[in-house]
Design a protein around this motif. Structure first.
Motif, PDB file in Angstrom:
ATOM      1  N   LEU A 199       0.545  -0.854  -0.009  1.00 42.48           N
ATOM      2  CA  LEU A 199      -0.219   0.503   0.098  1.00 42.48           C
ATOM      3  C   LEU A 199       1.343   1.121  -0.031  1.00 42.48           C
ATOM      4  N   THR A 200       2.082   1.526   0.501  1.00 45.96           N
ATOM      5  CA  THR A 200       2.660   2.827   0.964  1.00 45.96           C
ATOM      6  C   THR A 200       3.652   2.294   1.861  1.00 45.96           C
ATOM      7  N   VAL A 201       5.563   2.847   1.554  1.00 51.26           N
ATOM      8  CA  VAL A 201       5.961   2.897   1.943  1.00 51.26           C
ATOM      9  C   VAL A 201       6.167   3.889   3.142  1.00 51.26           C
ATOM     10  N   TRP A 331      16.239  -2.298  -4.575  1.00 48.21           N
ATOM     11  CA  TRP A 331      14.698  -2.700  -4.388  1.00 48.21           C
ATOM     12  C   TRP A 331      14.090  -1.693  -4.788  1.00 48.21           C
ATOM     13  N   LEU A 332      15.029  -0.051  -4.397  1.00 47.61           N
ATOM     14  CA  LEU A 332      14.304   0.971  -5.281  1.00 47.61           C
ATOM     15  C   LEU A 332      13.949   0.535  -7.093  1.00 47.61           C
ATOM     16  N   ILE A 335      10.665  -2.049  -7.178  1.00 50.75           N
ATOM     17  CA  ILE A 335       9.441  -1.720  -6.111  1.00 50.75           C
ATOM     18  C   ILE A 335       9.170  -0.078  -6.760  1.00 50.75           C
ATOM     19  N   GLY A 336       9.781  -0.049  -7.547  1.00 51.98           N
ATOM     20  CA  GLY A 336       9.789   1.336  -8.416  1.00 51.98           C
ATOM     21  C   GLY A 336       9.010   1.675  -9.771  1.00 51.98           C
ATOM     22  N   ARG A 337       8.400   1.903 -10.414  1.00 56.64           N
ATOM     23  CA  ARG A 337       8.273   1.258 -11.717  1.00 56.64           C
ATOM     24  C   ARG A 337       9.460   1.646 -12.615  1.00 56.64           C
TER      25      ARG A 337
ATOM     26  N   ALA B  73      11.938   6.542 -14.262  1.00 52.26           N
ATOM     27  CA  ALA B  73      10.535   6.570 -13.897  1.00 52.26           C
ATOM     28  C   ALA B  73      10.018   7.415 -13.636  1.00 52.26           C
ATOM     29  N   ASN B 153      -7.988   2.681  -2.659  1.00 52.02           N
ATOM     30  CA  ASN B 153      -6.970   2.013  -1.947  1.00 52.02           C
ATOM     31  C   ASN B 153      -6.640   4.292  -2.231  1.00 52.02           C
ATOM     32  N   GLY B 237       2.883   6.533  -1.676  1.00 44.81           N
ATOM     33  CA  GLY B 237       3.150   5.368  -1.458  1.00 44.81           C
ATOM     34  C   GLY B 237       3.868   5.368  -1.921  1.00 44.81           C
ATOM     35  N   GLY B 238       5.160   5.784  -1.352  1.00 47.06           N
ATOM     36  CA  GLY B 238       6.759   5.311  -1.518  1.00 47.06           C
ATOM     37  C   GLY B 238       7.590   5.514  -3.581  1.00 47.06           C
ATOM     38  N   PRO B 239       8.362   4.422  -2.726  1.00 38.84           N
ATOM     39  CA  PRO B 239       9.006   5.129  -4.641  1.00 38.84           C
ATOM     40  C   PRO B 239       8.381   4.839  -5.625  1.00 38.84           C
ATOM     41  N   ALA B 240       7.019   3.821  -5.731  1.00 40.39           N
ATOM     42  CA  ALA B 240       6.652   3.926  -6.795  1.00 40.39           C
ATOM     43  C   ALA B 240       5.965   5.180  -7.112  1.00 40.39           C
TER      44      ALA B 240
END
Lengths: 337, 550
Positions: A199-201, A331-332, A335-337, B73, B153, B237-240
């Motif tokens: 959901l979130t980091v 990791w970055l 999970i980033g795209r 990205a 969400n 919600g983070g790096p994505a």
């Protein structure tokens, strides 16, 4: 255009005056950087502060930062000008890096009697508690309790998990290492798969656990001992720690004193205080972790019901130090795209 | 705009007096002030990077930067979310603006004022309201769950888009109303006489007015969203789902990777510069910013169906904009306000916020006045374009640059108050010049000859001519700059420390803290302070800002 800029300066100075820590006090101030849930009013901070101040004739001041890794980042940024005397809340995974930074001075504390998984011994860092990472599940959400990492990674993507950023948080770093310990070179691919469920980091543990207890997310990365918190403090068994077949990653938390400390002796006294029952007995029901001395008070009953960790997992800190940057980048990217 | 003084201007009696020397001196002073302000601004915005480029090895290899998949990205996501946010804001703002213009009802001025509020609401507070309405446990999710549907969400792209729409859709709606108000009254009259239907009125009268304003509106929202920081930090919600701004902040605060941060900053600045360049080529008047939209009469008689549709659009639009405000209010009142208001950390943060805001607003007004004074002497010069260039370098980038430079020479956190004040002041300059500029220009156009013939120069002229005309817009601009600084998280994010906390910084920290509802209470406090400030200032400024009927 008649206004002059000069009236602003006293105002700014006033802010500075407010910003500067109260200097002219008789008692020496011992500043400890830690993570925010340790310093919080319901955390161990206030109790430990009261106990230590009874003996030290000093003012112990906990400063809560986002999370364990953020403490080191902050110390690096501040360098020699840091106002901190001690840092508390990093993990053994970070020890080689911390020693290489030259920011920490030898503790002068005998740690040979401490009891922690992996028998951590070091002349600079004093372990103050340990715990096992675990995914906590809100059973009222309808989410299944995963029984293994594979279960977690392949689980229902609509049941989300909140995790922490390994660049600022010790459990976040722990999860990254846990995945590495379980999956090795496949870790990046598994992260990609897991990212569907994230959901979130968050930067620190508090933010994600806050989302979890508010019901915004059914799973969160935390510790096996978190389950005991809900049982003891809230009298509910709604929240369960998931035991993984692959084993749980161990997190040993440490404290150290800084070379730049203006109160080196007082700082050393605090490090020694960490290994006394006054400090250790506060830990289980405030920081929700295991104590590190053999003569600590018996643990509350709820701890007996926690998942038994048969296979504590850990990666050798030297290996972590050599690979942390590369693994974080991996990791970055995953999970980033 | 110059009030009732216009009668004083007896055209034709002007003679070139013997005041030539004073006039020349006056011009030199103006240009000098403008130059000083420009240098100060340029130094603040670009100085840090110049130092970095000259002194450090943190300068990245441009090819390596472009090849980095993470950076690509992040850049892609920045553009994607900005484009979608702008589309969404325009798609919602146009029907709302149209409905607002077509419908006459008692509380219309109040509604227009409500649409102004998101612009001055601290972003962090707005984000909290959005989560309360649209979050997993929010009102909408509860309603969906009651119907047996899946909850929403809000973290990630969806949340970012929702929040950007909340902040920018009202802006677009106001720009649309402004554009329609600008349509000459004769056209409405003619459309009424010809009995044009809704579609025909739209095609012949409304659409041309919209065409003039929409590209600019789209571009403006795109620009605002491409540099969005706080919302993405909280809801991303983070790096994505990370924008360049957030990536810069994380590279510094988490990784402490100076090279990466500089690379990201360079990409951000090039990107915003390109967008601003494209924006400057688009047609589009800056209407609707702060006018209250005096209503020209419309003579069309909408069918019952059409007016029902308008009412529905109005209702939905107001619900969308109003619900987060209501949620903030209720959440705040439901939290433990008493202990929070007695908390010394809150007192300190409030005081710090007020002092920083006052200093930043004063500095912003001084810089803007200097630029405007010089811009009058050299129309179309850098003095006039300069303020817009501030938008190219967002606060996080300015902060990052100074953070990297200062840490080489001093304790970064000791210099924090100065950097935060200066950055907040700089980011207000484009808005202050835009609010005050027209009033000063009007005073100049109307009374320049008279003033010169009377030998009014320097401070005397400022006191007698410029000040009366600029006083009200200055109040408004000062309040706006004050509110902007009060709500800012971008500059303080890197520089905040336990010793230097503003209200938004404290709020950001408390939001995450476990077992605490302080967030809601603090959000209410901050929101009320900002909104009260703006409403007071707007009330004071209203008479001179409200446009007379064309």
């Amino acid at each position: 255009m008649r206004m002059s800029r000069s009236p602003l300066l006293p105002l700014l100075a006033a802010v500075f005056g407010l910003a500067a820590p109260a200097a002219a006090q008789e008692k020496p101030v011992l500043t400890v950087y830690t993570y925010d849930s340790f310093a919080a009013e319901w955390g161990p901070g206030p109790k430990i502060e009261a106990a230590f101040e009874e003996t030290c004739a000093c003012d112990l001041n906990f400063v809560g930062l986002a999370d364990g890794v953020a403490i080191l980042n902050r110390l690096r940024l501040e360098g020699a000008t840091s106002p901190a005397d001690l840092a508390l809340g990093m993990t053994t995974d970070m020890v080689p890096e911390m020693k290489a930074s030259g920011l920490f001075a030898p503790s002068g504390v005998d740690v040979s009697k401490t009891v922690v998984p992996g028998n951590f011994r070091d002349d600079t860092f004093v372990p103050f508690d340990y715990s096992y990472l675990a995914v906590m599940v809100d059973t009222q959400s309808g989410a299944a309790v995963p029984t293994s990492f594979d279960d977690l990674v392949n689980g229902d993507p609509s049941q989300k998990i909140a995790i922490q950023d390994p660049r600022s948080s010790t459990p976040g770093l722990g999860l990254m290492l846990w995945m590495k310990a379980v999956y090795g070179d496949e870790a990046a691919a598994k992260w990609k798969q897991l990212s569907n469920r994230i959901l979130t980091v968050t930067p620190g543990w508090s933010e994600s656990y806050n989302l979890f207890t508010k019901g915004e997310v059914p799973l969160v990365l935390s510790y096996t001992t978190s389950e005991a918190y809900h049982v003891i403090e809230e009298g509910t068994d709604r929240y369960k720690a998931a035991a993984f077949a692959e084993g749980q990653y161990v997190q040993v938390e440490v404290a150290g004193r800084l070379t730049g400390s203006k109160n080196p002796e007082l700082a050393a006294r605090f490090l020694a205080f960490i290994l006394t029952p006054e400090f250790q007995n506060v830990i289980p029901t405030t920081n929700w972790a295991y104590p590190v001395i053999a003569d600590a008070a018996p643990l509350p009953e709820a701890f007996a019901a926690l998942p038994k960790v048969e296979k504590p997992l850990a990666i050798d800190p030297e290996t972590v130090a050599a690979n942390r940057e590369a693994w974080t980048a991996e990791w970055l990217a995953a999970i980033g795209r | 705009m110059a009030g009732g003084d216009r009668a004083l201007s007896p055209a034709g009696t002007v003679r070139r007096g013997a005041a030539g020397g004073a006039e020349a001196r006056d011009r030199h002073v103006r240009l000098g002030l403008g130059l000083a302000a420009s240098l100060l601004l340029a130094g603040l915005l670009g100085g840090a990077f110049l130092v970095l480029l000259l002194t450090s090895d943190a300068v990245p290899d441009p090819l390596a930067v472009l090849a980095d998949p993470y950076l690509r990205a992040v850049t892609g996501f920045t553009l994607l979310q900005a484009g979608l946010s702008a589309l969404l804001s325009v798609a919602g703002g146009v029907p709302l603006g149209l409905a607002l213009h077509r419908t006459r009802f008692a509380g219309r001025a109040l509604v227009l004022r409500l649409l102004l509020l998101p612009q001055v609401l601290p972003v962090l507070v707005g984000a909290l309201g959005i989560v309360a309405v649209w979050g997993f446990n929010g009102l909408v999710s509860d309603a969906l769950a009651a119907l047996g549907l899946a909850r929403i969400n809000v973290y990630g792209l969806a949340g970012i888009l929702l929040a950007h729409a909340f902040f920018n859709l009202p802006l677009v709606a106001r720009m649309v109303v402004g554009a329609l108000d600008g349509v000459p009254a004769e056209r409405w009259k003619l459309a009424g006489q010809l009995g044009l239907g809704r579609l025909a009125t739209f095609r012949i009268v409304e659409a041309p007015a919209l065409r003039a304003v929409l590209p600019g509106a789209f571009g403006l929202v795109f620009m605002l969203c491409a540099t969005s920081f706080t919302l993405v930090l909280v809801l991303g919600g983070g790096p994505a789902a990370s924008t360049l701004q957030v990536a810069i902040y994380k590279a510094l605060s988490l990784d402490f990777a100076a090279g990466n941060a500089v690379a990201l900053c360079l990409v951000q600045v090039s990107l915003t510069a390109l967008v601003l360049l494209a924006l400057s080529r688009l047609p589009g008047r800056e209407a609707g910013g702060f006018t209250l939209g005096a209503a020209p009469r419309r003579y069309d008689r909408p069918s019952r169906l059409a007016s029902a549709a308008d009412t529905a659009v109005l209702f939905l639009g107001l619900l969308f904009v109003g619900a987060p405000f209501a949620a903030i209010l209720l959440g705040g009142l439901g939290s433990d306000l008493g202990p929070l208001l007695a908390n010394p950390a809150v007192h300190r943060a409030t005081l710090t916020s007020l002092v920083v805001g006052l200093c930043a607003a004063s500095l912003a007004v001084l810089l803007s006045l200097a630029l405007l004074a010089a811009g009058r002497e050299r129309p179309g010069s850098a003095f006039e374009i300069g303020p817009s260039l501030v938008l190219v370098v967002p606060p996080v980038v300015v902060g990052a640059g100074w953070f990297l430079v200062l840490r080489q020479v001093t304790d970064v956190y000791a210099a924090a108050p100065y950097v935060v004040v200066a950055t907040n002041a700089a980011m207000s300059v484009p808005f202050v010049t835009r609010i005050v500029g027209p009033a000063l220009a009007a005073a100049h156009a109307g009374q320049d000859r008279l003033a010169r013939s009377l030998g009014l120069f320097g401070l005397a002229r400022w006191r007698l001519v410029d000040w009366p005309a600029a006083r009200r817009p200055l109040t408004l601009a000062f309040a706006f700059a004050f509110a902007l600084s009060l709500g800012d998280l971008g500059a303080i994010a890197l520089f905040g420390s336990p010793d230097f906390q503003t209200l938004p910084f404290l709020l950001y920290q408390r939001l995450g803290s476990y077992r605490s509802t302080d967030g809601e209470g603090l959000a209410l406090l901050l929101g009320v302070v900002c909104l009260a400030l703006m409403l007071l200032a707007e009330r004071g400024a209203a008479p001179s800002v409200r446009r007379p009927l064309a």
